[in-house]
Design a protein around this motif. Structure first.
Motif, PDB file in Angstrom:
ATOM      1  N   GLN A 462     -47.641  14.199  82.149  1.00 31.69           N
ATOM      2  CA  GLN A 462     -47.825  12.989  81.356  1.00 31.69           C
ATOM      3  C   GLN A 462     -47.469  13.232  79.881  1.00 31.69           C
ATOM      4  N   ALA A 463     -47.829  14.422  79.354  1.00 29.68           N
ATOM      5  CA  ALA A 463     -47.517  14.733  77.958  1.00 29.68           C
ATOM      6  C   ALA A 463     -46.012  14.798  77.734  1.00 29.68           C
ATOM      7  N   LEU A 464     -45.278  15.381  78.689  1.00 30.71           N
ATOM      8  CA  LEU A 464     -43.838  15.517  78.530  1.00 30.71           C
ATOM      9  C   LEU A 464     -43.102  14.213  78.829  1.00 30.71           C
ATOM     10  N   ASN A 465     -43.783  13.249  79.412  1.00 30.69           N
ATOM     11  CA  ASN A 465     -43.168  11.960  79.724  1.00 30.69           C
ATOM     12  C   ASN A 465     -43.207  11.012  78.529  1.00 30.69           C
ATOM     13  N   LEU A 466     -43.986  11.383  77.497  1.00 33.79           N
ATOM     14  CA  LEU A 466     -44.058  10.555  76.292  1.00 33.79           C
ATOM     15  C   LEU A 466     -42.806  10.751  75.450  1.00 33.79           C
ATOM     16  N   PRO A 467     -42.398   9.738  74.690  1.00 31.75           N
ATOM     17  CA  PRO A 467     -41.171   9.839  73.876  1.00 31.75           C
ATOM     18  C   PRO A 467     -41.300  10.919  72.799  1.00 31.75           C
ATOM     19  N   PHE A 468     -40.163  11.502  72.444  1.00 30.71           N
ATOM     20  CA  PHE A 468     -40.083  12.477  71.355  1.00 30.71           C
ATOM     21  C   PHE A 468     -39.284  11.841  70.216  1.00 30.71           C
ATOM     22  N   GLU A 469     -39.826  11.898  69.007  1.00 29.97           N
ATOM     23  CA  GLU A 469     -39.114  11.392  67.830  1.00 29.97           C
ATOM     24  C   GLU A 469     -38.599  12.584  67.033  1.00 29.97           C
ATOM     25  N   ILE A 470     -37.267  12.728  66.977  1.00 32.24           N
ATOM     26  CA  ILE A 470     -36.641  13.878  66.322  1.00 32.24           C
ATOM     27  C   ILE A 470     -35.518  13.380  65.436  1.00 32.24           C
ATOM     28  N   ASN A 471     -35.629  13.635  64.134  1.00 31.58           N
ATOM     29  CA  ASN A 471     -34.594  13.234  63.165  1.00 31.58           C
ATOM     30  C   ASN A 471     -34.205  11.773  63.302  1.00 31.58           C
ATOM     31  N   GLY A 472     -35.184  10.902  63.488  1.00 29.89           N
ATOM     32  CA  GLY A 472     -34.923   9.471  63.603  1.00 29.89           C
ATOM     33  C   GLY A 472     -34.504   9.021  64.984  1.00 29.89           C
ATOM     34  N   LEU A 473     -34.385   9.941  65.917  1.00 31.08           N
ATOM     35  CA  LEU A 473     -33.997   9.600  67.290  1.00 31.08           C
ATOM     36  C   LEU A 473     -35.239   9.536  68.174  1.00 31.08           C
ATOM     37  N   ILE A 474     -35.246   8.595  69.076  1.00 35.79           N
ATOM     38  CA  ILE A 474     -36.299   8.506  70.080  1.00 35.79           C
ATOM     39  C   ILE A 474     -35.728   9.018  71.392  1.00 35.79           C
ATOM     40  N   LEU A 475     -36.252  10.149  71.853  1.00 36.45           N
ATOM     41  CA  LEU A 475     -35.720  10.786  73.054  1.00 36.45           C
ATOM     42  C   LEU A 475     -36.750  10.703  74.169  1.00 36.45           C
ATOM     43  N   ASN A 476     -36.276  10.321  75.353  1.00 33.85           N
ATOM     44  CA  ASN A 476     -37.148  10.214  76.517  1.00 33.85           C
ATOM     45  C   ASN A 476     -36.656  11.176  77.596  1.00 33.85           C
ATOM     46  N   ILE A 477     -37.564  12.064  77.977  1.00 27.36           N
ATOM     47  CA  ILE A 477     -37.276  12.963  79.089  1.00 27.36           C
ATOM     48  C   ILE A 477     -38.493  12.951  79.995  1.00 27.36           C
ATOM     49  N   SER A 478     -38.437  13.724  81.036  1.00 28.02           N
ATOM     50  CA  SER A 478     -39.593  13.916  81.915  1.00 28.02           C
ATOM     51  C   SER A 478     -39.539  15.330  82.450  1.00 28.02           C
ATOM     52  N   SER A 479     -40.401  15.640  83.400  1.00 23.91           N
ATOM     53  CA  SER A 479     -40.436  17.001  83.920  1.00 23.91           C
ATOM     54  C   SER A 479     -40.738  16.991  85.405  1.00 23.91           C
ATOM     55  N   SER A 480     -40.186  17.994  86.080  1.00 24.18           N
ATOM     56  CA  SER A 480     -40.488  18.247  87.487  1.00 24.18           C
ATOM     57  C   SER A 480     -41.261  19.557  87.540  1.00 24.18           C
ATOM     58  N   ILE A 481     -42.464  19.509  88.126  1.00 22.91           N
ATOM     59  CA  ILE A 481     -43.363  20.655  88.075  1.00 22.91           C
ATOM     60  C   ILE A 481     -43.702  21.125  89.484  1.00 22.91           C
ATOM     61  N   GLY A 482     -43.444  22.410  89.735  1.00 26.28           N
ATOM     62  CA  GLY A 482     -43.825  23.021  90.996  1.00 26.28           C
ATOM     63  C   GLY A 482     -45.003  23.955  90.770  1.00 26.28           C
ATOM     64  N   LEU A 483     -45.979  23.918  91.704  1.00 24.41           N
ATOM     65  CA  LEU A 483     -47.223  24.652  91.530  1.00 24.41           C
ATOM     66  C   LEU A 483     -47.521  25.489  92.769  1.00 24.41           C
ATOM     67  N   ALA A 484     -47.880  26.743  92.522  1.00 24.44           N
ATOM     68  CA  ALA A 484     -48.347  27.627  93.595  1.00 24.44           C
ATOM     69  C   ALA A 484     -49.568  28.382  93.084  1.00 24.44           C
ATOM     70  N   VAL A 485     -50.518  28.646  93.989  1.00 25.98           N
ATOM     71  CA  VAL A 485     -51.790  29.253  93.606  1.00 25.98           C
ATOM     72  C   VAL A 485     -52.024  30.519  94.423  1.00 25.98           C
ATOM     73  N   TYR A 486     -52.429  31.567  93.706  1.00 28.48           N
ATOM     74  CA  TYR A 486     -52.801  32.834  94.337  1.00 28.48           C
ATOM     75  C   TYR A 486     -54.313  32.855  94.510  1.00 28.48           C
ATOM     76  N   PRO A 487     -54.812  33.238  95.664  1.00 28.86           N
ATOM     77  CA  PRO A 487     -54.141  33.730  96.890  1.00 28.86           C
ATOM     78  C   PRO A 487     -53.934  32.632  97.933  1.00 28.86           C
ATOM     79  N   GLU A 488     -54.108  31.369  97.513  1.00 27.65           N
ATOM     80  CA  GLU A 488     -53.988  30.255  98.454  1.00 27.65           C
ATOM     81  C   GLU A 488     -52.588  30.164  99.050  1.00 27.65           C
ATOM     82  N   HIS A 489     -51.566  30.337  98.203  1.00 30.07           N
ATOM     83  CA  HIS A 489     -50.187  30.120  98.640  1.00 30.07           C
ATOM     84  C   HIS A 489     -49.346  31.393  98.671  1.00 30.07           C
TER      85      HIS A 489
END
Length: 530
Positions: A462-489
């Motif tokens: 959610q934090a990375l889905n918010l707009p970024f304002e850089i040098n007067g530009l409004i940039l929109n990106i998002s993220s794909s996150i993969g998660l694995a847990v030790y020792p579960e996975h």
């Protein structure tokens, strides 16, 4: 005063070592002759300091002697002797008062004059006592004669301890007191009187020899003290002019006794600010000084100990030094001598090089090597505690168009902002790393359940889905996150990395801007996601 192991004998009879001095010391040790004036002044001060007690003891002994002998000695003789002793003791009391009034007069001539007057007074007092040993001893009355003998012997024994400072004084007093009585006993005849005469002679010889031995021993002690004083002066001069920061602290209460200008510059303080301060106040880790003190008390030295110093407020400055410590004696106290080499600039350079070796130059985040090391440590701790360790792979969506449209400078700034947002979502114990391009890794150690890791991953998305304002530009990106847990996975580090990477690939394949937790049924592609 600084003392080395070769000077420790100077502690003997330290209460008066500087005052027990005779002319022979200058013959035996010519290097002391320049200090004759001060030594003579010290000798005179000690002699006069003991004078009131000597007058009082002499007066009491005379009173007791006259009282005991009153039944066997003519009253006129007793009165005459008592009056003579009273006059001498009174004159010595006046001499003491005069000396007290002019105590500030310390010229060489004045000290010689006061010493001469003291010697005359002591010999006169001894002479009166010597006469008393003859005129107050009734011939034919062995008991009263022997009583007089013991009074004189006791008087001389007491005088030997207070007058041994000056050989002429003690020898003149002893001879004046005992020699007439010794001849008197010898002339009486009879084995008992002759025996007492021999004993009196031997006692006179013993006291004179003992006083001489004490004087010689104390002269030697003073010589050692003088050498130690010169060594201290030389040491202070050397340390004061040294470019190496130096500090001497009391080993008992840890209070500073001496610092040089280089030390003041090191800790950025004035001499007034140092007084009464403990060196430990400038240590970033007080336990470091505790460890040093323990080694010093054990008699060992410490060399080139890496030490962090800081200002008293803990904020103005921080410096790194190589410190060495040695146990010494300073101003008659056990002390700690410390040298500090300022290596702050070198340490900062080394830290920078080390930081660059294990951190991403653009974002300042740990790199692949450091995050792998932390992952292994986290897994080891998890085995002991029974907690879980989560690993996330984060790939930025729509980052390539930013580079293509706005240039790599904007892309680099965007990566920095992304790193800041990731850090803002993590605990102090968590770690984030940039492992390449627009790929990031997040390590969450000591987790109680998988759900906790999923919550953090969603917070990051959610934090990375918010707009970024850089040098007067409004940039929109998002993220794909993969998660694995030790020792579960996964049961080992490599498997955990691989499964988190696979989960991230599935997050991108299923529409991006989402979080996917590794599941066994996910296809193992055997490679990193695009």
């Amino acid at each position: 005063m600084v003392k080395t192991s070769t000077n420790r004998n100077a502690d003997t009879a330290s209460f008066s070592v500087a005052t027990f001095l005779t002319p022979s010391v200058f013959r035996n040790y010519p290097q002391l002759s320049l200090h004759a004036e001060s030594l003579q002044a010290l000798r005179v001060r000690l002699l006069y300091a003991n004078l009131p007690v000597s007058i009082g003891v002499s007066g009491m002994l005379a009173f007791i002697l006259v009282t005991v002998q009153a039944t066997v000695i003519d009253p006129e003789r007793l009165t005459a002797w008592s009056l003579a002793l009273t006059l001498v003791l009174s004159a010595r009391a006046v001499l003491f008062a005069a000396w007290r009034r002019s105590a500030d007069e310390s010229s060489h001539a004045a000290m010689r004059r006061w010493l001469l007057l003291f010697r005359i007074g002591a010999v006169l007092a001894g002479t009166v006592w010597g006469i008393g040993g003859v005129v107050l001893a009734p011939p034919g009355n062995t008991g009263h004669i022997f009583y007089v003998s013991f009074v004189l012997i006791g008087l001389c024994a007491g005088a030997a301890s207070s007058l041994a400072v000056d050989r002429l004084t003690i020898n003149g007093f002893l001879i004046a007191v005992l020699l007439p009585h010794t001849f008197f006993l010898a002339n009486l005849g009879g084995s008992a009187s002759l025996g007492m005469s021999v004993m009196s002679s031997l006692f006179l010889f013993f006291l004179a020899a003992s006083a001489r031995h004490s004087a010689l021993q104390l002269e030697e002690n003073f010589r050692l003290q003088h050498i130690a004083t010169e060594n201290e002066t030389k040491l202070r001069q050397m340390l004061e002019n040294s470019p190496i920061a130096t500090c001497i602290a009391d080993a008992a209460d840890n209070r500073i006794l001496f610092v040089n200008q280089s030390y003041l510059a090191l800790i950025e303080a004035s001499p007034e600010q140092i007084v009464g301060v403990s060196p430990v106040d400038y240590y970033a880790k007080p336990e470091d000084y505790t460890a040093v003190s323990e080694h010093i008390r054990a008699g060992t030295q410490i060399s080139n100990k890496l030490l962090e110093l800081r200002s008293l407020d803990g904020q103005s400055w921080t410096k790194w030094t190589l410190a060495s410590y040695s146990p010494i004696e300073y101003q008659h106290k056990a002390a700690i001598l410390a040298w500090f080499y300022d290596i702050t600039e070198r340490k900062l350079k080394e830290d920078h090089v080390e930081h660059m070796a294990y951190h991403d130059a653009l974002t300042g985040l740990p790199n692949r090597s450091l995050i792998l090391d932390r992952l292994q440590q986290a897994q080891t701790e998890a085995e002991l505690t029974g907690n879980m360790v989560a690993l996330m792979f984060i790939d930025l969506d729509k980052f390539k168009p930013v580079n293509d449209l706005h240039g790599h400078n904007i892309g680099d700034l965007l990566l920095k902002f992304v790193a800041e947002r990731i850090r803002g979502c993590l605990r102090k114990t968590d770690s984030a790393a940039r492992i390449g391009g627009d790929e990031f890794v997040v390590l969450l150690p000591a987790l109680p359940a998988v759900k906790n890791a999923v919550d953090v991953a969603e917070k990051l998305r959610q934090a990375l889905n918010l707009p970024f304002e850089i040098n007067g530009l409004i940039l929109n990106i998002s993220s794909s996150i993969g998660l694995a847990v030790y020792p579960e996975h996964a049961e080992d580090t490599q498997s955990l990395i691989k499964h988190a990477d696979i989960a991230m690939y599935y997050a991108k394949a299923e529409g991006r801007n989402c979080v996917r937790v590794f599941q066994p049924q996910m296809q193992d592609r055997g490679m990193s996601s695009p």
